[in-house]
Design a protein around this motif. Sequence first.
Motif, PDB file in Angstrom:
ATOM      1  N   UNK A  18       0.834  -1.209   0.000  1.00  0.00           N
ATOM      2  CA  UNK A  18       0.000   0.000   0.000  1.00  0.00           C
ATOM      3  C   UNK A  18       0.867   1.257   0.000  1.00  0.00           C
ATOM      4  N   UNK A  19       1.898   1.273   0.833  1.00  0.00           N
ATOM      5  CA  UNK A  19       2.757   2.451   0.952  1.00  0.00           C
ATOM      6  C   UNK A  19       3.576   2.672  -0.315  1.00  0.00           C
ATOM      7  N   UNK A  20       4.148   1.591  -0.853  1.00  0.00           N
ATOM      8  CA  UNK A  20       4.963   1.713  -2.066  1.00  0.00           C
ATOM      9  C   UNK A  20       4.128   2.194  -3.249  1.00  0.00           C
ATOM     10  N   UNK A  21       2.941   1.616  -3.414  1.00  0.00           N
ATOM     11  CA  UNK A  21       2.117   1.991  -4.555  1.00  0.00           C
ATOM     12  C   UNK A  21       1.562   3.404  -4.389  1.00  0.00           C
ATOM     13  N   UNK A  22       1.486   3.903  -3.168  1.00  0.00           N
ATOM     14  CA  UNK A  22       1.107   5.303  -2.970  1.00  0.00           C
ATOM     15  C   UNK A  22       2.106   6.233  -3.656  1.00  0.00           C
TER      16      UNK A  22
END
Length: 503
Positions: free
Chosen positions: A96-100
């Motif tokens: 979730x954080x990386x794709x943000x």
Amino acid sequence: MTATTAVTDRPRERFDVAGRRVLLVCVAGGFTTLLDQSVLNTSIPALRESLHARPADLQWIVAGFSLAFGLALIPGGRLGDVKGRKWFFVTGLALFTLVSLVSATATAPGVLIAARLLQGAGAGLVNSQMIGTLQDVFDGQLRARALGMYAVTGGLAFALGPPVGGAVLAAAGPEWGWRLTFLLNVPFGLATLLLAVRHLPRPRPSARHADLDLVGLLLVGALTLVLMLPFVQPPGWTGGLAFAAGALLLLGGLAWWQRRYARSGGHPLIHPALTRSAPYALGTATAMAQFGSSLAASLVLTMFLQDGLGLSPMGAALVALPSAVAMGVASALAWRVVQRFGRRTVTAGMAGSALVMLIGGLVAHEAPAGALPWLLAALQLVGGASIGLMGATNQAYVLRHAPAEAAGVSGAILQMAQRIAAAVAVSALSGVYLRETAGGGGHRAAFLSASVVCAVVAGLAVLASVYAARAAAREEAGEAARDDAGEAFEQAAGPSRGRTAVR
């Protein structure tokens, strides 16, 4: 002694240090992943201009997150049951954080759509582990309080999103502002990752097989897409009938497959016992209609305020702010209201939300432009209070009536149903608004049309809530009658056995 009496007679249990840390991780993870969608709503007009996105692109950007979120919940929970939850939580949050970051740097709508789907999958994986972790770590009163705090956190994240998004856009401007709304996830995500690695319980893998029911998952996903696509790409009457026939076939196929899979000894995606419990099924229908209509109404309101009334993102956020405040206060007071009025609180809260949506559409169509932001803000205050009273309360009632054999998956099924409802509702309502304005209709007329549809959906939730309350009352009366019959039998049998012994 009844369960209720037992709870009230003993001192209120408190979380120990380890429990508070686990609860902090779960609340932080829930807030981080659930804030994302409501923050994005404020950024939609700026995002549309920056990426030259079409209406269909916007619908997928917003609805794709909920779709992937919902579909990831059940398999994520099953994998956590078997392999341990900690590292699935970490993996989902890292994704979730990386794709943000990918979302924040997107230069084309297609890239952002793909990123949103991956974000939703990561968020679903995280939230499925949180539900399981809270059930694993806490029991009794503490479990109820922990799940209640998780539900309230989700509601507050949904309510606080527009003000936060508006502040970011006001500070950074439209071109960079919408990108920064995605970057907000990164510091929250990294901090929560560190907390999760340190404080979540060590995984305890099981020897059981991870029974994922992939066929059931594919059927649910296909059914959701068939319900969404007519609103993304309107097919005309003939195509609409074809989509309706396809949806009925998929629904029938899903019901058949779930029964067949259960008879073969597997763990179906939707446990058949859940559909046989009328209070659970009707309460879930209430939650689906409430969640879908609320998310769609929030998105359409934000677009109307900025596109139709010409407000800045911050001005639009200030109109939505009373909803956040009222929801937070009402959520904190909900249990006191429930103690006095019982399940009617859910029905009354849902009815209040439906009326606010309908009146909001009528006011937007008729009121002078200068007074409209103030009138809509006042309605948001009432609407936020209505949702705050009924949201977590309805969830508690639904899970209370989950059959014992399906208690472990009942929470995940409820959340999956809400997310799928949100994907369909957001696609439908944003499509109504965007296409009516693109076709030459005024923003006021488009907002009225979308608001009426939202109010109708919320009205269906009111009906479902009424019938859920009646079904629950019948179920509880039946249980009380069986208990009384058992006590009467024991009283009658006791003296009889005594007389026999004397003889």
